[in-house]
Design a protein around this motif. Sequence first.
Motif, PDB file in Angstrom:
ATOM      1  N   SER A 243       0.832  -1.208   0.000  1.00 35.84           N
ATOM      2  CA  SER A 243       0.000   0.000   0.000  1.00 35.84           C
ATOM      3  C   SER A 243       0.865   1.256   0.000  1.00 35.84           C
ATOM      4  O   SER A 243       0.609   2.207  -0.751  1.00 35.84           O
ATOM      5  CB  SER A 243      -0.919   0.001   1.234  1.00 35.84           C
ATOM      6  OG  SER A 243      -1.853  -1.046   1.161  1.00 35.84           O
ATOM      7  N   GLN A 309      -8.648   7.561   1.127  1.00 35.92           N
ATOM      8  CA  GLN A 309      -8.348   7.084  -0.222  1.00 35.92           C
ATOM      9  C   GLN A 309      -9.399   7.547  -1.236  1.00 35.92           C
ATOM     10  O   GLN A 309      -9.064   7.936  -2.357  1.00 35.92           O
ATOM     11  CB  GLN A 309      -8.265   5.545  -0.231  1.00 35.92           C
ATOM     12  CG  GLN A 309      -7.078   4.989   0.528  1.00 35.92           C
ATOM     13  CD  GLN A 309      -7.382   4.771   2.004  1.00 35.92           C
ATOM     14  OE1 GLN A 309      -8.353   5.304   2.537  1.00 35.92           O
ATOM     15  NE2 GLN A 309      -6.544   3.988   2.672  1.00 35.92           N
ATOM     16  N   THR A 310     -10.672   7.495  -0.835  1.00 32.25           N
ATOM     17  CA  THR A 310     -11.739   7.934  -1.738  1.00 32.25           C
ATOM     18  C   THR A 310     -11.602   9.422  -2.056  1.00 32.25           C
ATOM     19  O   THR A 310     -11.769   9.846  -3.209  1.00 32.25           O
ATOM     20  CB  THR A 310     -13.113   7.662  -1.109  1.00 32.25           C
ATOM     21  OG1 THR A 310     -13.241   6.254  -0.852  1.00 32.25           O
ATOM     22  CG2 THR A 310     -14.232   8.111  -2.041  1.00 32.25           C
ATOM     23  N   ARG A 420      -6.699   0.160  -3.484  1.00 26.24           N
ATOM     24  CA  ARG A 420      -7.965  -0.239  -2.873  1.00 26.24           C
ATOM     25  C   ARG A 420      -8.376  -1.632  -3.324  1.00 26.24           C
ATOM     26  O   ARG A 420      -8.850  -2.454  -2.537  1.00 26.24           O
ATOM     27  CB  ARG A 420      -9.078   0.758  -3.240  1.00 26.24           C
ATOM     28  CG  ARG A 420      -8.959   2.115  -2.613  1.00 26.24           C
ATOM     29  CD  ARG A 420      -9.303   2.105  -1.124  1.00 26.24           C
ATOM     30  NE  ARG A 420      -8.198   1.652  -0.311  1.00 26.24           N
ATOM     31  CZ  ARG A 420      -8.296   1.157   0.903  1.00 26.24           C
ATOM     32  NH1 ARG A 420      -9.487   1.017   1.452  1.00 26.24           N
ATOM     33  NH2 ARG A 420      -7.240   0.783   1.576  1.00 26.24           N
ATOM     34  N   LYS A 424      -8.632  -5.116  -0.906  1.00 25.56           N
ATOM     35  CA  LYS A 424      -9.822  -5.950  -0.845  1.00 25.56           C
ATOM     36  C   LYS A 424      -9.507  -7.401  -1.188  1.00 25.56           C
ATOM     37  O   LYS A 424     -10.082  -8.329  -0.622  1.00 25.56           O
ATOM     38  CB  LYS A 424     -10.893  -5.410  -1.802  1.00 25.56           C
ATOM     39  CG  LYS A 424     -11.528  -4.108  -1.323  1.00 25.56           C
ATOM     40  CD  LYS A 424     -12.612  -3.648  -2.291  1.00 25.56           C
ATOM     41  CE  LYS A 424     -13.247  -2.348  -1.786  1.00 25.56           C
ATOM     42  NZ  LYS A 424     -14.298  -1.871  -2.716  1.00 25.56           N
ATOM     43  N   ASN A 448      -7.553  -4.286   7.353  1.00 31.78           N
ATOM     44  CA  ASN A 448      -8.215  -3.500   6.325  1.00 31.78           C
ATOM     45  C   ASN A 448      -9.423  -2.740   6.846  1.00 31.78           C
ATOM     46  O   ASN A 448      -9.933  -1.866   6.178  1.00 31.78           O
ATOM     47  CB  ASN A 448      -8.644  -4.404   5.169  1.00 31.78           C
ATOM     48  CG  ASN A 448      -7.461  -5.036   4.486  1.00 31.78           C
ATOM     49  OD1 ASN A 448      -6.658  -4.338   3.895  1.00 31.78           O
ATOM     50  ND2 ASN A 448      -7.315  -6.340   4.583  1.00 31.78           N
ATOM     51  N   ASN A 451      -7.383   0.251   8.235  1.00 28.57           N
ATOM     52  CA  ASN A 451      -6.252   0.628   7.394  1.00 28.57           C
ATOM     53  C   ASN A 451      -5.009   0.978   8.208  1.00 28.57           C
ATOM     54  O   ASN A 451      -4.333   1.961   7.944  1.00 28.57           O
ATOM     55  CB  ASN A 451      -6.609   1.817   6.496  1.00 28.57           C
ATOM     56  CG  ASN A 451      -7.730   1.491   5.555  1.00 28.57           C
ATOM     57  OD1 ASN A 451      -7.730   0.444   4.930  1.00 28.57           O
ATOM     58  ND2 ASN A 451      -8.699   2.387   5.453  1.00 28.57           N
TER      59      ASN A 451
END
Length: 470
Positions: A243, A309-310, A420, A424, A448, A451
């Motif tokens: 990440s 992140q979004t 992302r 997942k 997750n 995070n």
Amino acid sequence: MAVQDTDKGFSWIILCASFLNYTLVSGTIRTFGILYSELLQTYDKGAGNTAFLGSIMFFVMAITGPVSGLLSVHFSFKWCTMIGGLIASIGMVTSSFTKDIEMLFLTYSCLLGIGIGLSAPPTVTIINFYFEKKRAFANGFLTASMGLSSLTYPFLYRKLIDNYGIHGAMLILGGLLLNICVGGSFFRQPSCFIRTATKTNSPDSTKLLADANYKSKKSNLTFVKNKIIDMFKSYSVALRNKSFVLYIFAMSFALVGYSSNFLILPPHIQSQQFSKDDVVIVLTVIGATEFVVRLFSGTFIDLQWFSVQTMFIVTMFMGGICAIVLTFFKSMTINITYAVTVGIFPGILHSLQPLLIVTSLGLKMLPTAFPLSSFFTNTACLIGHPSLGWLEDYTGNWKASFYMVGGLFIASSLCVLLERKLVKSTESEEITVSTDNIDNITEVTTNNQNNTINIHSDDVETSLMGDETS
């Protein structure tokens, strides 16, 4: 060791001091575009070659950043910042006395780059140790200083250059940079990095202390050597995190695109036959928009309606689209509108950068991981900025450069989107990473849901805690 207060009391003093420092640092960096236009006219060395001044400064900042992380954690956030402020001031002042562009590579690019490289990372990272519940707000408030500097520095630069010339302006700006030392003087070492001395009441304590002092002279070199080794072990842990690596690519693409706006937007506007005062207006609009957006973005992120992140994916993608659309129009209204979009979308980048690092590596890794990420992002600027200038030299206009900026923003959003998807697909997976020392195994557990990352390496923990003893 006493537990330090967070989100209250002296935390706000730390935040205000960091705000002052970051205003001075970001104002110096982001108004390079105004100096760039003046240097193009003064020295006539070509757009690409002149852009190397800023690129080399970014690169010097990049290689100085990891050293700053080591000095901050194991010695002092305060002194690292103050020494950096002094060097930055010397770099800008000596630049005011140079009469050829070659010397500016030494004084402006190198000395100023070293000073900012030492002072900026501790300024950004220290507030994360003094805020927990309001950490996103603190980061948003801090990076709002970049908006304030964009709001005030273009007018300041323009007035100073018009009244005193480019060299006189640099002399005054060098004096302003000394205020970084003032802000740094308020910093206090986070409690988790304070080394506590062991007290003794033995009758032979004087003799023991004398022996310890004698032995310490012999062990100083070993101590420094071990700290450097621990630093690289920390970097190894960070770079083995998928990440974090993807975030480095994302932040590198985004920073090149974002910072390039301040490099190519001023000459682009002037190439459309608008005045230098119009350039100042556009840069001021960016600053005003950023200031407001960053103040509220931190509070918005703290509400946890959307993940960090979004926010990054959406804002960088929109920034890329706007940069490409700009090239199809030629009016001051469109330029101002674009300035607003820069402040709203990619302008949030610096607020998100430390938060992305914390979500992937955890808080205690931030002082070493942030300069490491800055090393890669600033190195990318070394290549990216001259490339934009060379595109203008080749095509005769700035359209291709803005296409490149838009592509970089979109690429950065795709990197975080890929991260992302990767998270997942590897949900609840435990990754075991071996360090260079075969006697120590570092376990990195990716959680997750929140995070975060838990690091269970004795060596790395020792590095980050600064050999704490009680």
